[in-house]
Enzyme design. Structure first.
Site, PDB file in Angstrom:
ATOM      1  CE1 TYR A   1      -2.456   3.220   0.992  1.00  0.00           C
ATOM      2  CE2 TYR A   1      -1.063   2.382   2.858  1.00  0.00           C
ATOM      3  CZ  TYR A   1      -1.606   2.174   1.400  1.00  0.00           C
ATOM      4  OH  TYR A   1      -0.859   1.254   0.381  1.00  0.00           O
TER       5      TYR A   1
ATOM      6  CG  PHE B   1      -4.131  -6.572  -2.391  1.00  0.00           C
ATOM      7  CD1 PHE B   1      -4.545  -5.740  -1.304  1.00  0.00           C
ATOM      8  CD2 PHE B   1      -4.635  -5.840  -3.684  1.00  0.00           C
ATOM      9  CE1 PHE B   1      -4.982  -4.466  -1.305  1.00  0.00           C
ATOM     10  CE2 PHE B   1      -4.936  -4.529  -3.727  1.00  0.00           C
ATOM     11  CZ  PHE B   1      -5.229  -3.998  -2.584  1.00  0.00           C
TER      12      PHE B   1
ATOM     13  N   GLY C   1      -6.193 -11.395  -1.348  1.00  0.00           N
ATOM     14  CA  GLY C   1      -6.807 -11.984  -2.465  1.00  0.00           C
ATOM     15  C   GLY C   1      -7.758 -10.979  -3.424  1.00  0.00           C
TER      16      GLY C   1
END
Length: 299
Positions: free
Chosen positions: A69, A215, A219
């Site tokens: 990340y 998510f 989504g």
């Protein structure tokens, strides 16, 4: 609900192995920029550090991160280290290994079993820890995970890792892993309009393993964040309770089982408070029926 009345513990707790965590945690992926990884505008460093510290003040004691990340100017692990070290005794930091990115940010070949130690050590260095609380093996499409998970089990035996989990996995992978070492969590994509992970959700419940969906808010936007027109059913419930659609999504996710942990991420202090408030949102049977009627054809 004001930030003074919000608490990450409102939805209760669960155990990651022997480590108790509040069921709403914090995902670090979006700390590095306005979009994931090298896309988007880098976030203001001092603001992000403030969000991390505020999250802990509001009861967050489960932070999900990874060495991969990072963006051109920001590293999630380094931000966590700068914001939170020396770490509170009850803070659980979970990280992931498997995927790899080169210095330019491009995705490289995923790690071989013999390369996982290097990835674990990189997380240790960046976070400033002498061991990692939880390490998830992020699967990259392989059918068998025995060699990779076995390599992490060896690092667990050596004291570099306390607990193990898997990510982006199928029930067969969970069965393989459990023959090698205890599994404390599974991280899979799952949400109100992406329920393909239902079988894994149930498998985790059967074995008292934490299910940690990602998510749940974004989504279809995935790494880029929420980029959709919201479902009318979610908007209806949000209006009825006077809350945001994101709160409804998180509250629904938490209602799928006491073993479900949410890890919403943000670099915005207002969004942080809004996300944590979902733990106290009481959805009615009518709300749940309406939300369950959403078409879930997403893979």
């Amino acid at each position: 609900m004001t930030s003074e009345t919000v608490c990450a513990g409102a939805a209760g707790t669960w155990l990651l192995g022997d480590l108790p965590v509040n069921r709403i945690g914090f995902g670090a992926m979006r700390l590095t920029g306005s979009a994931a990884f090298h896309q988007g505008i880098p976030r203001d460093r001092s603001k992000v550090i403030g969000v991390l510290r505020r999250a802990v003040e509001l009861g967050v004691n489960h932070v999900d991160t990874a060495a991969f990340y990072f963006s051109r100017l920001r590293s999630a692990n380094e931000l966590i280290n700068s914001a939170l070290a020396p770490y509170p005794d009850d803070l659980v930091i979970a990280t992931k290994v498997g995927p790899a990115r080169d210095a330019s940010g491009e995705w490289a070949a995923s790690a071989r079993p013999d390369q996982l130690r290097g990835q674990v050590e990189e997380n240790l260095r960046q976070l400033g820890r002498d061991h990692l609380d939880v390490v998830n093996l992020r699967l990259m499409g392989q059918d068998s995970i025995s060699e990779h998970f076995g390599a992490l089990a060896d690092l667990r035996d050596a004291g570099l890792i306390r607990h193990l989990g898997i990510s982006n996995a199928r029930p067969a992978h969970l069965a393989q892993a459990r023959t090698i070492a205890p599994v404390v969590c599974v991280q899979n994509r799952y949400g109100i309009d992406a329920r393909a992970g239902q079988e894994m959700l149930q498998a985790c419940a059967a074995h008292n393993i934490a299910f940690v969906p990602f998510f749940s808010i974004a989504g279809e936007g995935r790494e880029a964040g929420a980029v959709r027109a919201e479902h009318e059913q979610i908007l209806t419930v949000a209006r009825a309770h006077g809350v945001s659609p994101s709160q409804v999504r998180l509250a629904w996710t938490l209602r799928q089982g006491k073993h479900v942990l949410a890890i919403p991420g943000t670099g915005n202090p207002d969004h942080l408070v809004d996300n944590l408030a979902a733990g106290a949102l009481q959805l009615t049977a009518e709300d749940l029926g309406l939300l369950d009627s959403i078409d879930c054809t997403a893979p």
